[in-house]
Design an enzyme around this catalytic site. Sequence first.
Site, mmCIF file in Angstrom:
data_model
loop_
_atom_site.group_PDB
_atom_site.id
_atom_site.type_symbol
_atom_site.label_atom_id
_atom_site.label_comp_id
_atom_site.label_asym_id
_atom_site.label_seq_id
_atom_site.Cartn_x
_atom_site.Cartn_y
_atom_site.Cartn_z
ATOM 1 N N LYS A 81 63.864 73.866 78.732
ATOM 2 C CA LYS A 81 63.347 72.747 77.949
ATOM 3 C C LYS A 81 63.145 73.144 76.497
ATOM 4 O O LYS A 81 63.370 72.331 75.597
ATOM 5 C CB LYS A 81 62.054 72.215 78.561
ATOM 6 C CG LYS A 81 62.328 71.431 79.826
ATOM 7 C CD LYS A 81 61.067 70.911 80.468
ATOM 8 C CE LYS A 81 61.382 70.256 81.799
ATOM 9 N NZ LYS A 81 60.178 70.074 82.606
ATOM 10 N N LYS A 127 75.785 67.023 93.137
ATOM 11 C CA LYS A 127 74.915 66.102 93.846
ATOM 12 C C LYS A 127 74.632 64.842 93.036
ATOM 13 O O LYS A 127 74.837 64.805 91.826
ATOM 14 C CB LYS A 127 73.617 66.801 94.238
ATOM 15 C CG LYS A 127 72.770 67.277 93.094
ATOM 16 C CD LYS A 127 71.435 67.782 93.642
ATOM 17 C CE LYS A 127 70.443 67.884 92.514
ATOM 18 N NZ LYS A 127 69.133 68.328 92.925
ATOM 19 N N LYS A 183 70.816 61.205 88.134
ATOM 20 C CA LYS A 183 71.046 60.278 87.024
ATOM 21 C C LYS A 183 71.515 60.997 85.768
ATOM 22 O O LYS A 183 72.146 60.400 84.918
ATOM 23 C CB LYS A 183 69.827 59.409 86.741
ATOM 24 C CG LYS A 183 68.517 60.109 86.800
ATOM 25 C CD LYS A 183 67.394 59.123 86.628
ATOM 26 C CE LYS A 183 66.055 59.779 86.774
ATOM 27 N NZ LYS A 183 65.758 60.230 88.130
#
Length: 343
Positions: A122, A205, A208
């Site tokens: 992040k 997989k 979004k």
Amino acid sequence: MVFCYFCRMKKNEIVLSGIRPTGNLHLGNYFGAVKNFVKMQETNECYFFIADYHSLTTHPHPDNLQGNVRQVLIEYLAAGLDPEKATLYLQSDIPETAELYLFLNMNAYLGELERVTTFKEKARKQPNNVNAGLLTYPTLMAADIIIQKADKVPVGKDQEQNLEMTRTYARRFNNMYGVEFFPIPTAFNFGEALVKIPGLDGSGKMGKSEGEANAIFLNDDPKVIRKKVMRAVTDSGPTEMNQEKPDPIQNLFTLLNVVSTPDVVEYFDDQYNKCTIRYGDLKKQLAEDIVAFTAPFTERIKELSADDDYILKVMNMGAEKARANAQKTLREVREIIGFRKIY
Ligand code: TRP
């Protein structure tokens, strides 16, 4: 000792998990996590909450925070979480969590926090906002978990390191103050029961972040579902009898497996093995079976969205129970450290 038939978890164990308030539920979330939450609420004392404090670590100015949180709650309710069986709440409704977070931060070290993979990722993604909340994400997560004295935390692989930190902080608190106060929680993944749902883009997989078209949301309109499925990646077809299925094709069969009846799966499998399969037919069937599968969710989402009183009641019920429990923990924590009694 009584064990759960499905997951072999002890029945008196407390289960807790946090849900990121980002976006809508898709089939991957449903089969990968939510379906198991729904099962666990039958056998264990469960706490499920929406991690809205945590969202500020990446989105300091959320627009429509309450709207997003409400939508997530509605979708989890539509998927079968039952406020009469599990404690469902918003993280920010339990401000005691912030106090425990403060105490845990006093015994959390820069070096260990900086080594956390999700922090590094992040920090790389938002170099202009490497804030202290981002760094101490694991201590807030630890506070969420141990404030309810949870034993088992169902999380995906990506959260295992954060959970290891929770174990460290729980143990450290116990050692620091010479008490056996916090249980040391363990990560819980569903093993066999975990179905990994692939995306429609032929690779990994469903998620979004891979793009809208890769995922099917429980709230998608039938038209949208048909369009997404018809566009799913395939190949030019099998050339040899009984040949192994390449990933994009196997993915369609995996989806078919969870939404269609066994005879449908068998039929297309047989067609594939005989090299007579028509992907168009497979996709049409898959799309219709997904539409049939999601229809009750969509319906329920619509009903719940129109029922403000009920949603408010659910939030209040969960907050009351989770908060009472959290205050009990904090009362004891303050006493252990030596603060005045205020709760
Ligand atoms: N970090 C979790 C995630 O990104 C969300 C979360 C916050 C959580 N607090 C938690 C999960 C406590 C389990 C327990 O998905």
